[in-house]
Design a protein around this motif. Structure first.
Motif, PDB file in Angstrom:
ATOM      1  N   THR A  11       0.821  -1.223   0.000  1.00  0.00           N
ATOM      2  CA  THR A  11       0.000   0.000   0.000  1.00  0.00           C
ATOM      3  C   THR A  11       0.844   1.257   0.000  1.00  0.00           C
ATOM      4  OG1 THR A  11      -0.157   0.131   2.419  1.00  0.00           O
ATOM      5  CG2 THR A  11      -1.791  -1.231   1.286  1.00  0.00           C
ATOM      6  N   GLN A  12       2.150   1.125   0.283  1.00  0.00           N
ATOM      7  CA  GLN A  12       3.019   2.294   0.383  1.00  0.00           C
ATOM      8  C   GLN A  12       3.988   2.429  -0.793  1.00  0.00           C
ATOM      9  OE1 GLN A  12       4.516   2.673   4.563  1.00  0.00           O
ATOM     10  NE2 GLN A  12       3.372   0.768   4.874  1.00  0.00           N
ATOM     11  N   ARG A  13       3.762   1.660  -1.839  1.00  0.00           N
ATOM     12  CA  ARG A  13       4.646   1.745  -2.994  1.00  0.00           C
ATOM     13  C   ARG A  13       4.495   3.090  -3.708  1.00  0.00           C
ATOM     14  NH1 ARG A  13       3.265  -4.124  -5.726  1.00  0.00           N
ATOM     15  NH2 ARG A  13       3.955  -5.421  -3.964  1.00  0.00           N
ATOM     16  N   ALA A  14       5.621   3.632  -4.119  1.00  0.00           N
ATOM     17  CA  ALA A  14       5.602   4.905  -4.848  1.00  0.00           C
ATOM     18  C   ALA A  14       4.872   4.755  -6.169  1.00  0.00           C
ATOM     19  CB  ALA A  14       7.038   5.381  -5.075  1.00  0.00           C
ATOM     20  N   SER A  15       4.982   3.597  -6.805  1.00  0.00           N
ATOM     21  CA  SER A  15       4.320   3.387  -8.092  1.00  0.00           C
ATOM     22  C   SER A  15       2.802   3.478  -7.941  1.00  0.00           C
ATOM     23  CB  SER A  15       4.708   2.021  -8.669  1.00  0.00           C
ATOM     24  OG  SER A  15       4.362   0.969  -7.774  1.00  0.00           O
ATOM     25  N   VAL A  20      -2.477   6.452  -8.312  1.00  0.00           N
ATOM     26  CA  VAL A  20      -3.596   7.119  -7.658  1.00  0.00           C
ATOM     27  C   VAL A  20      -3.646   8.590  -8.049  1.00  0.00           C
ATOM     28  CG1 VAL A  20      -4.529   7.830  -5.419  1.00  0.00           C
ATOM     29  CG2 VAL A  20      -3.661   5.493  -5.741  1.00  0.00           C
ATOM     30  N   GLU A  21      -2.500   9.233  -8.077  1.00  0.00           N
ATOM     31  CA  GLU A  21      -2.447  10.639  -8.495  1.00  0.00           C
ATOM     32  C   GLU A  21      -2.923  10.794  -9.933  1.00  0.00           C
ATOM     33  OE1 GLU A  21       0.824  14.287  -8.912  1.00  0.00           O
ATOM     34  OE2 GLU A  21       1.461  12.269  -8.332  1.00  0.00           O
ATOM     35  N   THR A  22      -2.605   9.824 -10.768  1.00  0.00           N
ATOM     36  CA  THR A  22      -2.970   9.878 -12.182  1.00  0.00           C
ATOM     37  C   THR A  22      -4.466   9.722 -12.391  1.00  0.00           C
ATOM     38  OG1 THR A  22      -0.819   8.995 -12.832  1.00  0.00           O
ATOM     39  CG2 THR A  22      -2.614   8.760 -14.426  1.00  0.00           C
ATOM     40  N   LEU A  23      -5.088   8.787 -11.655  1.00  0.00           N
ATOM     41  CA  LEU A  23      -6.509   8.508 -11.869  1.00  0.00           C
ATOM     42  C   LEU A  23      -7.422   9.236 -10.892  1.00  0.00           C
ATOM     43  CD1 LEU A  23      -6.373   4.664 -12.616  1.00  0.00           C
ATOM     44  CD2 LEU A  23      -6.349   6.573 -14.225  1.00  0.00           C
ATOM     45  N   GLY A  24      -6.862   9.752  -9.798  1.00  0.00           N
ATOM     46  CA  GLY A  24      -7.665  10.466  -8.805  1.00  0.00           C
ATOM     47  C   GLY A  24      -8.099   9.537  -7.687  1.00  0.00           C
ATOM     48  N   ALA A  25      -7.838   9.950  -6.461  1.00  0.00           N
ATOM     49  CA  ALA A  25      -8.096   9.073  -5.319  1.00  0.00           C
ATOM     50  C   ALA A  25      -9.559   8.714  -5.148  1.00  0.00           C
ATOM     51  CB  ALA A  25      -7.573   9.736  -4.033  1.00  0.00           C
ATOM     52  N   ASP A  26     -10.462   9.579  -5.600  1.00  0.00           N
ATOM     53  CA  ASP A  26     -11.890   9.289  -5.448  1.00  0.00           C
ATOM     54  C   ASP A  26     -12.426   8.411  -6.565  1.00  0.00           C
ATOM     55  OD1 ASP A  26     -12.099  10.689  -3.076  1.00  0.00           O
ATOM     56  OD2 ASP A  26     -12.598  12.583  -4.073  1.00  0.00           O
ATOM     57  N   ASP A  27     -11.586   8.127  -7.563  1.00  0.00           N
ATOM     58  CA  ASP A  27     -12.044   7.347  -8.709  1.00  0.00           C
ATOM     59  C   ASP A  27     -11.338   6.007  -8.846  1.00  0.00           C
ATOM     60  OD1 ASP A  27     -13.958   9.173  -9.733  1.00  0.00           O
ATOM     61  OD2 ASP A  27     -12.327  10.422 -10.498  1.00  0.00           O
ATOM     62  N   ILE A  28     -10.646   5.587  -7.804  1.00  0.00           N
ATOM     63  CA  ILE A  28      -9.949   4.305  -7.849  1.00  0.00           C
ATOM     64  C   ILE A  28     -10.029   3.653  -6.468  1.00  0.00           C
ATOM     65  CG2 ILE A  28      -7.707   5.334  -7.341  1.00  0.00           C
ATOM     66  CD1 ILE A  28      -6.392   3.184  -9.029  1.00  0.00           C
TER      67      ILE A  28
END
Length: 392
Positions: A11-15, A20-28
């Protein structure tokens, strides 16, 4: 009380943070096995994500962010994001439009619960927010995990009629995560067992291998036979073979040998090579798997008399399988490397035997005696050659 996913390493991987930043935290959301296994403190092997975005949007956003993707299941909404520390399968939220027991026609959705409702078991329908790690549990999956209970979402017969493979998946998941049997589920599996005949043989073979690779599926296989399920996928397996599987698993444990699906499949078949060949063809097994099943099917009661000779003749893997299934001690071949036969045909020709099939026959006779004598050194092989030539 709100449940949260433990902060496991993955859960802490940078990848994943970049995804998550790319798709948006509320959409994944993280979903399925990675959530289930982490809640049980198991190691999560595959990371799956669900998203509100359509597949084309996922691909475009990842491209802009420098994340490589592969459209691994684009027709069903799945895109795989490629990362050095582990790929992520990203699937657009879906709902079933029509099902026929083998495949589903789906429509994309915007609702997390729609996607959860089409999953098979409650413990597989857990969604974790990627930042807060809060878990969304729509069908009581967390309670079922705690109780070690594997339960279909909704009516068991209806869910199996949507996808007949869920019969085999139920037994696999109940073996791995359950503690006992759900009566509604087993009744539905028994009633709908004949529907397994309509499935792709590859899918059946793959599920059986996954089940047999678990630490101890012996009670499950016995249950499947009692319910009439096993007869639909492996009619060659009788009660004798079911009992044989239980003894094999005990032998594996006693010898501290890892479970092996093909060895266990061999134990479920009678010792008849044509049967092994027919099962391999029906389940679309690989050539190497077929060869292994057929080799094990040639076992006989003398296999334990000369374990190293057996390993030399048929190979260590097949010999290990035969010995374990027969309940014989495999210790003499564990860690043992077969020696090279220290005699060449040219040496026989040099002793006056003309080139041709007679050289091969002499080599075979000497090699057999060498194996029977437990691989003596070169000087003994020379004596065996002298004896053979004198006998001519």
């Amino acid at each position: 009380m709100t449940a949260h996913l433990p902060r496991a390493e993955w859960t802490q991987r940078a990848s994943l943070a970049k995804l998550v930043e790319t798709l948006g935290a509320d959409d994944i959301r993280w979903v399925g096995g990675c959530v289930r296994d982490t809640m049980l403190d198991y190691r999560a092997h595959d990371i799956d994500a669900a998203t509100r975005h359509l597949p084309a949007t996922v691909i475009d956003r990842c491209k802009d962010a420098g994340i490589r993707t592969i459209p691994t299941g684009i027709d069903h909404g799945t895109v795989t994001a490629i990362f050095d520390d582990g790929n992520v399968e990203i699937t657009t939220l879906r709902r079933d439009v029509a099902t026929d027991g083998r495949r589903a026609t789906i429509a994309f959705s915007h609702e997390w619960k729609d996607d959860a409702a089409r999953r098979d078991f409650t413990i597989n329908a857990l969604y974790a927010h990627p930042e807060t790690l809060e878990i969304s549990d729509y069908f009581g999956g967390l309670a079922d995990l705690s109780a070690r209970r594997v339960r279909f979402i909704g009516d068991a017969e209806t869910r199996i009629q949507e996808d007949h493979l869920r019969i085999l998946r139920y037994f696999r998941f109940a073996t791995r995560f359950g503690d006992g049997w759900d009566e509604e589920a087993t009744a539905a599996c028994s009633a709908l067992a004949p529907t397994l005949k309509g499935l792709s043989r590859e899918r059946v073979g793959w599920e059986m291998q996954n089940l047999l690779a678990l630490p101890d599926p012996s009670a499950t296989i016995a249950k499947m036979r009692a319910l009439g399920v096993l007869q639909e996928v492996l009619p060659e397996c009788g009660r004798r073979e079911v009992d044989q599987l239980g003894r094999l698993i005990e032998a594996e444990r006693a010898a501290d040998i890892e479970p092996d699906a093909m060895r266990r499949m061999a134990a479920l078949l009678p010792a008849v090579p044509p049967v092994a060949e027919a099962v391999s063809a029906r389940l679309r097994l690989s050539r190497s798997q077929r060869d292994r099943l057929m080799c094990v099917a040639r076992r006989d009661t003398r296999d334990g008399d000369r374990p190293r000779g057996l390993a030399y003749d048929v190979g260590k893997d097949c010999a290990l399988d035969r010995l374990l299934i027969a309940g014989k001690d495999p210790s003499l071949i564990i860690g043992w490397e077969a020696p090279r036969f220290p005699l060449k045909g040219g040496e026989i020709v040099a002793r006056g035997v003309g080139k041709g099939p007679e050289v091969a026959r002499i080599l075979q006779r000497i090699e057999k005696r060498w194996v029977d004598e437990q691989f003596p050194p070169r000087i003994r092989v020379e004596e065996l050659l002298d004896e053979e030539l004198a006998a001519r």
